[in-house]
Write an enzyme that holds these catalytic residues in place. Structure first.
Site, PDB file in Angstrom:
ATOM      1  N   ASP A 112       0.848  -1.191   0.000  1.00 42.11           N
ATOM      2  CA  ASP A 112       0.000   0.000   0.000  1.00 42.11           C
ATOM      3  C   ASP A 112       0.883   1.241   0.000  1.00 42.11           C
ATOM      4  O   ASP A 112       1.702   1.440   0.900  1.00 42.11           O
ATOM      5  CB  ASP A 112      -0.906  -0.012   1.232  1.00 42.11           C
ATOM      6  N   THR A 141      -2.626   5.767  -4.247  1.00 39.11           N
ATOM      7  CA  THR A 141      -1.500   6.404  -3.555  1.00 39.11           C
ATOM      8  C   THR A 141      -0.153   6.012  -4.160  1.00 39.11           C
ATOM      9  O   THR A 141       0.796   6.790  -4.097  1.00 39.11           O
ATOM     10  CB  THR A 141      -1.517   6.034  -2.063  1.00 39.11           C
ATOM     11  N   THR A 142      -0.071   4.826  -4.732  1.00 41.68           N
ATOM     12  CA  THR A 142       1.173   4.410  -5.382  1.00 41.68           C
ATOM     13  C   THR A 142       1.317   5.081  -6.739  1.00 41.68           C
ATOM     14  O   THR A 142       2.380   5.620  -7.073  1.00 41.68           O
ATOM     15  CB  THR A 142       1.204   2.878  -5.546  1.00 41.68           C
ATOM     16  N   ASP A 196      -9.097   0.881   1.190  1.00 39.75           N
ATOM     17  CA  ASP A 196      -8.985   1.311  -0.207  1.00 39.75           C
ATOM     18  C   ASP A 196     -10.256   0.962  -0.980  1.00 39.75           C
ATOM     19  O   ASP A 196     -10.755   1.768  -1.775  1.00 39.75           O
ATOM     20  CB  ASP A 196      -7.773   0.654  -0.870  1.00 39.75           C
TER      21      ASP A 196
END
Length: 567
Positions: A74, A107-108, A427
């Site tokens: 994550d 987010t990545t 998520d």
């Protein structure tokens, strides 16, 4: 000779004094050197996350100074737990946090895209283009990319539960829970739909409580239409289950009193001292305490309450009297849980026993202790509440023993799967929430980025100014997302990207992406790999904003004891 600056200040009485600031104890870099230093630091952070992108992305192991181990892919968690020292590299950490707070997913990808933009910007700087020109060009290219995303987006049927589950599965595909992906996707969808207001397009995440307990399997994770708290009845002989019951002989209504006042005699707010000099004094004190407890219990009983939930604890005598008076009670319930219980049961939080009335009681259909595991761990479940918009996701999972050798030292640690499962569910919950807010979607596998890159590159051919170089660089940076997906999937990245780009241009099908799971087709619509338009727009916008901020910094002064080049 050391340089120093002075400032004239005045104290409270109007007397002047001079503050000298020494500059020789600072390090300073300026101009292109400063910009390149920032780009290098930010890219180092982005490259760390690059291999975690997509369903085939790799995990990262993060060990804290205390020896706590976190294994995750994550992006937000990795960035949060990384020990980043460089001041500009910390902007990448904040970038990931912003994406997590606003959207909850992607987010990545946002960090990888920002790193790619900075890499392309560095090439343009080496060619002599001013950083401001690059930043302005990136802004214009970003607008074109967002317009392209809007044009290729599809309308999503939010009322179709099965389609929502498919979308949640896309988010969970790269997580540790992917072996139970269907179950977790259904839990996420049902939880959001329980608390969502479709008319106002609002989802109150505070009504979704996530509780975890070590033991069992991930498949044992369930969604409870109510509140689960890590507490039990205060007395072992109190009933383990309370529920509304109706028959020809009697009717039992479960009434819940929520108290923030303790079951104990009142204490003076000032310092006090009590001298007990005889047996009679001690007996009188005990009698006073007993009468106080009985008065409190009587006030609760007279209000009609059949269950007392207290924020504070109470001693053994009060606990015994509660049991003797057939009043089940729960103690040491935390503040956030108290508020959630009050919302779910429609109860009022009561600060004093004297204020407790029937109108301030809440109701519930079932209160029961649930047991699990060989150790018979117990938790309390409050279900069938009048406000059915309060739900709890109860996550189960065992400990996985992993051995790790580092510097010839063999270390064994425990990795709790529950924490990673909670992050994965968060998520997925955010993805469904975003669809409720904005029902437009694009397709994954890097197809949206590649379609935007093609259109941005075409726009560059129509621009006469120097911004055309920034447009092409922006298009190349967008292509880094499908390239990273191909690389992480074990494909030849350049070959896969060039073939995919050619197919998109030839067929004019913007849904073609990287087949990371080897399903046999590049059509992401057919594979049902779905991403929310809201998330994709936010990724591109945030990455562009952060890159613009970094490119505009050309002068840095740091204390001499700090390492300017460390990450």
């Amino acid at each position: 000779m050391a340089q120093a600056s002075a400032q004239l200040l005045f104290d409270e009485s109007g007397q002047p004094f001079i503050v000298m600031r020494e500059q020789e104890n600072q390090k300073r870099i300026t101009g292109v050197e400063a910009v390149k230093s920032h780009i290098l630091a930010a890219r180092a952070v982005a490259n760390t996350l690059r291999t975690s992108l997509g369903p085939r992305g790799l995990d990262k192991m993060l060990v804290s100074p205390d020896g706590d181990v976190t294994i995750t892919n994550d992006g937000a968690t990795i960035m949060e737990k990384m020990d980043v020292q460089h001041h500009v590299a910390k902007l990448m950490v904040e970038l990931s946090k912003s994406q997590d707070h606003e959207i909850g997913d992607g987010t990545t990808g946002v960090v990888v895209l920002a790193g790619a933009l900075l890499e392309e910007a560095e090439k343009l700087i080496d060619r002599g283009i001013h950083p401001i020109k690059i930043a302005d060009g990136f802004d214009l290219a970003c607008k074109k990319a967002l317009e392209t995303l809007d044009s290729i987006s599809d309308k999503f049927p939010v009322e179709n539960r099965e389609r929502l589950v498919e979308t949640a599965q896309t988010s969970l595909g790269s997580k540790i829970v992917n072996r139970s992906i269907r179950q977790f996707a259904e839990i996420a969808v049902d939880a959001v739909l329980s608390v969502a207001d479709v008319e106002t397009k609002d989802v109150n995440f505070e009504m979704i409580k996530m509780e975890g307990k070590v033991g069992g399997r991930l498949e044992d994770t369930i969604l409870v239409k109510g509140i689960v708290i890590d507490k039990t009845m205060s007395h072992p002989q109190m009933p383990k289950e309370l529920k509304n019951a109706k028959s020809t002989l009697f009717m039992f209504n479960l009434q819940v009193a929520i108290l923030t006042c303790p079951f104990e005699p009142p204490k003076p707010k000032t310092k006090h001292k009590l001298d007990i000099t005889s047996t009679e004094d001690f007996k009188a004190l005990r009698e006073y305490e007993r009468e106080t407890f009985e008065t409190m219990i009587r006030q609760v009983k007279e209000s009609g309450a059949t269950l007392a939930i207290c924020q504070w604890g109470f001693d053994d005598e009060a606990n015994h009297l509660l049991q003797a008076n057939d009043l089940p009670a729960v103690r040491w319930v935390g503040g956030p849980e108290i508020e959630l219980l009050a919302i779910a049961t429609n109860a009022r939080i009561v600060p004093r026993f004297s204020e407790l009335t029937k109108e301030k009681l809440g109701t519930a259909g079932l209160v029961r202790e649930i047991t699990f595991g060989a150790a018979k761990d117990r938790m309390l479940s409050i279900e069938q509440c009048p406000n059915n918009k309060a739900v709890t996701i109860f996550v189960r999972g065992g400990n996985k023993m992993v051995s790790w050798s580092y510097s010839s030292i063999f270390r064994i640690f425990k990795f709790q799967i529950i924490d990673e499962a909670k992050r994965a569910l968060h998520d997925a919950l955010c993805v469904i929430r975003n669809l409720v807010r904005d029902s437009r979607i694009v397709y994954g596998g890097g197809s949206a980025e590649l379609a935007a890159a093609i259109q941005v590159a075409k726009e560059a051919d129509r621009i006469d100014g120097i911004e055309q170089y920034a447009f092409r660089a922006f298009a190349d940076a967008l292509e880094s997302i499908p390239m990273a997906l191909a690389e992480n999937s074990g494909l030849a990245p350049i070959e896969a990207l060039s073939d995919l780009k050619a197919k998109q241009i030839e067929t004019k099908n913007s849904f073609l992406g990287i087949d990371a799971v080897f399903a046999g087709t590049n059509d992401m619509k057919e594979q049902k790999v779905i991403e929310t338009l809201l998330s994709k727009r936010e990724q591109i916008s945030l990455a562009t904003q952060v890159v613009r901020m970094i490119l505009k910094i050309d002068d840095v002064r740091v204390p001499d004891d700090e390492k300017m080049g460390s990450y």
